[in-house]
Motif scaffolding. Structure first.
Motif: not given
Lengths: 1209, 147
Positions: A865-871
């Protein structure tokens, strides 16, 4: 008779108490004998007349009903039957029978009754003394129903031996018999038994008043012939429980009466003032004493009787409760010092020394004359009684240390001189005394010195006024003391060795205290040779002394003397070390403790290490002792924070050598304190010390720590295997919680440009780069990874959790590294990468089939989730940049919501400071900030977050935020921390009083203040529960596509497209956000302008990828912190009460009033009445935890109430 | 305070015990701790050789006398040295009564007198009489110093 009693105790216990066959069963003779048994007692007290008989009958009738008491019943019945025989006939046959059969309690009791009735016959007395009483002693306790017969014996018997036993048994009945069994054959609880026999049982309560009456009347009997019995009567009386105030006052009366009387006998008497008789006595008694002590036979009868009575009175007084405020009590006690009886003198000194500990002034005043050069106290120096001298030493010690006597130096010096004499005088006599006496004398010296250590060292400086003493005294004294100690170490007696080691340990403690204080002193005493501190500790111990005195003394401890003290100490320590060879484990344990305390931070610790290592390989060490030594380490650390690293090294030895014996909690406590206290330099070592546990037991090179070895251990000893596993679990947990702290690596204050890692797509290179950048964290990660797939099941779970924690808290590339690892672990493919490092343990290395996947999945999801959000964010930002658009409010809102949602998820796993943590990466900082400023949203600081309390890192966070600025001041040691510790030490009393540090540590460990995390609880806590999974399922269902998207390792993973730009922007953000933050609170306008500034700078900064070296970790931390927090707090206080509905949390306490009535629905909730004033502690999930000003109707003060019910003021 | 005086035989049966100021629920723990301590350390120890142990701030001095193990537990002013002193007096008294280091049988034979002796030596948790003659007189109900 002798043969009969020659049975072993076990025989007696196991013997079958077969009833003695009744010879005649005529009831007439039964009652006759019963009455003959009891009739003498009837003379004294009618009420107890028939009791023995009636007990028996009742018991006999109810026999079948009481299965549990069968044995006693049988006994009693047998006695009842035996009672049918004529008394005389009974004695002789019984004797014969007893050659074959053991004697039962009831038989004995029976005999007493009978023999008491036939006292006039010589044989009865003989029988009692030689046969009945000694055997009765074998039983645990005495039946109160014997009391009437005993009292009768007491009144009528002439035989001394019988009487002595009678007093003995009366005393036993008087003391709580049920409560204090005396060993031997167990007896039932007589009182309970008597209660069951409601008919006729005799309880203690029944007989005690009678016994007391008789004994008091005896104790007051002043006949000369009777005085030996008076002594015993008084003695027996002191056994009665002290709760009875009536009895107590009676006893005081008797004792004071005796003392008064004895004083009246003193020929020269003057009662005009209070002190005069005392003085006369002093002048008078030494002559008497000579007779009493040295010419035992020759003294005149009167004075001997007097001294005997004095002895009895003083002994009794010693057993009575102290009466500190009572001048009469004190006076009586002081009288005893000049008595002729040595035991009385000892007791008197003991009482006085206890009194002196509370009220030194009045004791000193009372003893003023006695202490003078010709006084009675001087005579005690020549007494044979070691304990008396010890008591005297204590007395003098507490008086001469008392500050109340500051204005009476003359008195003090008297006591001091006695102290010195105590120290010096007996040494000559040692030679002439017999050998064992000699050893005891050295003991006494040792213990005396131990008690006086600080005193001796202090005396020269502090109290005595004359300068000449000051400079000359310490040298010979210390020398003498050292020599004595050394000679005690050569003793063969283990107690002596133990005591000597203890003395050295105490010495080390005061030395350490001196070091701690020395750090605070800015004057030259810091740089003076370390050993001068031994002198220093003298006055620092007495921390109440004004600064001035301390200064002068540290100067007086000039370098010239240091030399000798150093060498003395060195030679002493040499002897101490050789003592390690003693075969007694406890002595060795004490020696090791002493060595630990004497170890100074600047000396090499190789020797100590090797000693401990070799010690621990001895299997004889009990676990309790090992942990005790560990606690010593902890205490030592608290005394000298510098030593964290050294101590951890030692703790490491423990962990490697005896993992099975160590209590994981104790070790964790030690780690934690050391980690916090180690300072920037020591952190790595501190963490290393922890990780070493993971390689347990003694590692085969390159092998895994976990299962195989664990299995092997468990095969031999399941208990220690379990302990080891707990230890490993604790270590893993500890690593997860604290690795970030130790490595100073936090996602929210990372100095590293996160993007650099993203460029390195190769995992190996990434790891290599990361480890070179931050070896501490990298090392911890490697260890954890190893544990995560090769430990035992429990360890793996904890390891995965620990990894997730680190992932969440660390910046890139660590997060990515862990993410990758977890992913592979979930896929079950780690083996291929790491298998060459690890042996197979027969268990699936991956997840499949083990259920570890269940645990990993939610963790992975968070990271996903965090990485998706960052992207997403990066994409959006790029779009905005390309189109050169401002961010719209709803876009920002969406971003902010994602941010908050992620925050909530993340904080389910571990504690993070919500105000600073940016799940969307540093680049999001400005945008979120902009949004927050626009909408007056206060960022929660997190430190009031309830989760903090549970995770155990709260104090670390606290520590890291508070002292870190100072730590980065390159001082190497945090002043605040040191001060705190030093202050703590002072408070702890290490300096002030003699309370052993150990007990304090123990209290600390047992107490509520403990933050030693309980491993199991933590596991329970941090393990994602079903409820949590459910929640996840719900959220993730809504975000279905996202999940699919990142199913292939997420778009922000290394192969993601936007990595270059994002690296730049995040780099930029990372560099700048603190300062941007600091400008935040000014106003919305500034925020906007800064926002536009950001846009422009961003453009300008744009394209070139700079290979800038990462800034040092300590970069501008102090400023950033300050600029960080204060404005935040300010803004939070300012913007409060605004209308946003975001969850808010604030650092400070808020107030509010209840809007409506609220009825509590559970234990943790609180009833509210409208308009009630409340103090809001914190908010959690739509609930406020509030405190009321006064308790409500239900008496509750604090609890949870719904947010909507409270109007915040 | 002398917290406990405990006599046990070589197999660990408690022969005599005197606790002072030890709560009833802790006595069992102490008893088993001491017996275990003795079982582990007292094998092959010479008569009256003193052994020492400590648990937190409580000191233990123990020894073997014939077939009997003697344990003393103390704290505060009764540290290992004071206990050594006390145990020395106790062993001396026991030897006097039994004539030599006692077998268990002899010890039980003289059980009563030993109890009386102990009563004179340790009184309510404090060391009382240390002098042999004095103890002897006192257990015969004679005054401590005679005329």
């Amino acid at each position: 008779m002798a043969e009969a009693s020659g049975k072993t105790l076990m025989d007696l216990i196991s013997a079958d108490p077969t009833p003695i066959p009744a010879k005649s069963s005529s009831s007439a003779s039964a009652s006759a004998s019963a009455s003959s048994t009891a009739s003498p007692a009837a003379a004294s007290a009618g009420s107890h007349l028939q009791q023995p008989m009636s007990t028996k009958t009742t018991l006999g009738e109810k026999k079948s009903k009481r299965a549990t008491l069968t044995q006693i019943q049988n006994d009693t019945i047998s006695v009842a039957k035996a009672a049918l025989n004529p008394v005389k006939a009974n004695i002789m046959p019984q004797r014969q029978r007893q050659k074959k059969k053991p004697v039962s309690y009831t038989q004995l009791a029976r005999s007493i009754h009978e023999l008491a009735a036939t006292l006039d016959q010589k044989s009865s007395q003989k029988q009692l003394v030689n046969h009945v009483f000694p055997k009765l002693a074998v039983y645990n306790s005495v039946d109160p129903s014997l009391a009437p017969s005993l009292l009768m014996l007491n009144q009528q018997c002439e035989d001394r031996n019988v009487l002595r036993y009678v007093y003995y048994y009366l005393a036993r009945i008087l003391s709580d018999t049920g409560m204090s069994p005396g060993g031997g054959i167990p007896t039932p609880n007589w009182d309970a038994l008597a209660d069951i026999d409601a008919g006729g049982g005799v309880t203690r309560a029944d007989v005690v008043p009678r016994i007391v009456n008789q004994l008091t009347s005896e104790a007051s009997n002043s006949e000369t012939e009777f005085h030996a019995r008076r002594l015993q009567a008084l003695k027996a009386l002191t056994y009665s429980p002290s709760g009875n105030s009536e009895l107590l006052s009676k006893l005081y009366e008797i004792v004071f009466g005796l003392l008064d009387k004895s004083k009246a006998d003193v020929p020269v008497r003057c009662r005009s003032t209070d002190y005069v008789p005392c003085r006369f006595q002093v002048a008078d008694v030494p002559n008497k004493r000579k007779k009493g002590v040295f010419g035992t036979k020759g003294g005149d009868k009167e004075s001997i009787i007097r001294s005997n009575l004095q002895y009895a009175a003083m002994s009794a007084l010693r057993r009575l409760p102290l009466d500190p405020g009572n001048p009469l009590f004190l006076h009586r006690a002081a009288q005893g010092v000049s008595f002729a009886d040595p035991v009385a003198v000892r007791h008197s000194l003991e009482i006085l020394s206890e009194l002196a500990a509370r009220d030194p002034y009045s004791v000193a005043m009372t003893l003023e004359k006695l202490a003078s050069p010709a006084g009675a106290l001087q005579d005690i120096l020549h007494l044979n009684d070691v304990l008396a001298r010890v008591a005297l030493a204590r007395l003098c010690h507490s008086i001469s240390r008392a500050r109340a006597l500051d204005e009476r130096p003359d008195i003090r010096s008297h006591f001091n001189s006695i102290l010195y004499q105590l120290l010096l005088d007996p040494s000559e006599r040692v030679l002439s005394d017999q050998h064992f006496i000699a050893s005891f004398r050295t003991d006494e010296r040792a213990s005396g010195w131990y008690r006086l250590t600080r005193e001796i060292l202090k005396l020269p400086e502090a109290p005595s006024k004359d300068k000449s003493n000051k400079t000359k005294r310490p040298q010979p004294l210390i020398k003498l003391v050292m020599r004595r100690l050394e000679s005690s170490f050569r003793s063969f007696s283990r107690p002596v060795l133990h005591a000597a080691a203890r003395v050295v340990q105490e010495m080390g403690k005061s030395r350490a205290a001196a070091f701690a204080m020395g750090l605070q002193d800015i004057d030259e005493s810091v740089h003076v040779n370390a050993f001068s501190d031994v002198l220093d500790d003298a006055e620092t111990n007495d921390s109440s002394h004004p600064e001035g005195i301390r200064r002068t003394s540290s100067i007086s401890a000039g370098p010239g003397r240091n030399e000798t003290i150093a060498s003395l100490l060195a030679s002493l320590m040499e002897v101490v070390r050789t003592t390690v060879a003693c075969e007694c484990v406890y002595v060795r344990g004490m020696v090791v403790k002493a060595l630990i305390w004497m170890q100074s931070p600047h000396e090499s610790l190789d020797e100590l290490k090797s000693i401990i290592a070799s010690e621990l390989s001895d299997p004889a060490w009990p676990a309790a002792l090992v942990n005790d030594v560990l606690l010593t380490l902890h205490a030592r650390f608290k005394a000298t924070p510098d030593m964290a690293v050294i101590l951890l090294e030692i703790a490491r030895i423990f962990a490697t050598k005896v993992p099975g014996k160590i209590d994981a909690d104790v070790l964790q406590l030690l780690w934690k304190t050391c980690l916090i206290g180690a300072g920037p330099d020591g952190k790595h070592t501190a963490l290393e010390a922890v990780t070493i546990v993971l390689d347990l037991p003694p590692p085969q090179p390159g092998s895994m720590s976990g299962l195989t070895s664990l299995d092997r251990v468990s095969a031999s000893d399941p208990k220690s295997a379990l302990a080891l596993q707990k230890l490993v679990q604790a270590a893993v947990w500890f690593l997860g919680e604290n690795a970030n702290y130790a490595a100073s690596e936090y996602a929210w204050e990372s100095a590293t440009p996160p993007g650099t890692a993203l460029m390195m797509l190769d995992a190996d290179k990434m790891v290599a780069a990361a480890s070179s950048r931050n070896p501490t964290l990298a090392g911890a990660l490697t260890r954890l990874q190893r544990c995560a797939f090769s430990g035992s099941w429990e360890v793996r779970i904890v390891a995965v959790q620990a990894l997730t924690t680190i992932a969440i808290r660390s910046g890139e590339p660590f997060r990515l590294q862990i993410y990758e690892f977890l992913y592979t672990l979930a896929e079950g493919g780690v083996q291929s990468q790491l298998s060459e490092m690890h042996l197979s343990n027969g268990e699936d290395q991956g997840v499949s089939g083990t259920g570890l996947g269940v645990l990993i999945t939610p963790m992975l999801k968070v990271l996903d989730e965090m990485y998706v959000g960052q992207d997403e964010l990066i994409k959006d930002m790029r779009n905005h940049d390309n189109a050169n658009k401002e961010w719209k409010d709803e876009e920002l809102k969406k971003l902010y919501e994602t941010h908050e949602r992620l925050l909530d998820f993340v904080s389910l796993f571990c504690y993070i400071p919500k105000a600073k943590y940016l799940p969307l990466g540093p680049i999001s900082a400005k945008l979120i900030d902009t949004y927050r400023t626009k909408h007056n949203i206060t960022a929660s600081s997190g430190s009031t977050d309830p989760t903090v309390l549970a995770t155990g890192i709260s104090d670390l966070i606290y520590e890291s935020t508070q002292p870190a600025p100072a730590a980065s001041n390159s001082s190497g040691l945090d002043d605040d921390l040191v001060n705190a510790w030093a202050a703590n030490l002072g408070d702890d009393g290490l300096l002030g009083n003699n309370a052993p540090a150990m007990s304090r540590v123990n209290e600390f460990i047992a107490g509520v203040g403990t933050d030693a995390p309980d491993v199991d609880e933590e596991n329970v806590f941090s393990r994602p529960s079903v409820g949590y999974d459910d929640m996840w399922a719900k959220t993730l269902l809504e975000n279905n596509e996202l999940e699919e998207d990142d199913a292939r390792s997420g778009s922000s993973s290394p192969d993601s497209t936007g990595s270059v730009e994002s690296s730049i922007s995040s780099h930029f953000g990372g560099m700048n956000y603190p300062s941007l933050f600091s400008s935040k609170p000014s106003s919305q306008a500034t925020a906007k302008s800064s926002g536009s500034k950001y846009q422009s700078t961003y453009e300008g900064y744009g394209s070139p990828i700079r290979e800038e070296p990462p800034p040092p970790y300590s970069y501008s931390e102090p400023q950033s912190r300050e600029s960080f927090e204060n404005p935040m707090a300010e803004s939070s206080s300012r913007s409060y009460g605004s209308d946003d509905d975001e969850p808010r949390k604030s650092t400070g306490t808020r107030f509010g009033t209840a809007l409506y009535d609220f009825t509590a629905g559970g234990d943790d909730e609180l009833n509210l009445t409208t308009e009630e004033e409340l103090e809001i502690e914190y908010e959690v999930d739509g609930w406020f935890y509030v405190k009321k000003k006064r308790p409500g109707r239900d008496g509750k003060m604090a609890g949870l109430v719904p947010v909507l019910y409270v109007n915040q003021s | 305070m002398i917290l406990a005086v405990l006599f046990a035989n070589s197999v660990g049966n408690v022969l005599i015990e005197r606790f002072n100021g030890v709560p009833a629920e802790e006595r069992l723990t102490w008893r088993s701790f001491l017996v275990k301590l003795g079982a582990e350390n007292l094998k092959g120890v010479k008569n009256e050789e003193l052994l020492v142990a400590c648990h937190k701030s409580v000191y233990i001095v123990y020894t073997m006398l014939g077939d009997v193990c003697i344990f003393l537990v103390g704290k505060d002013e009764y540290d290992e040295l004071a206990l050594a002193e006390a145990i020395f007096i106790i062993t001396g008294a026991v030897k006097d009564i039994c004539g030599k280091p006692p077998t268990e049988r002899v010890f039980l034979d003289k059980y009563g007198r030993i109890c009386l002796c102990l009563d004179e030596i340790v009184w309510n948790g404090l060391l009382e009489n240390t002098d042999k003659d004095r103890i002897k007189r006192l257990i015969r109900l004679k005054p401590p110093s005679e005329f």
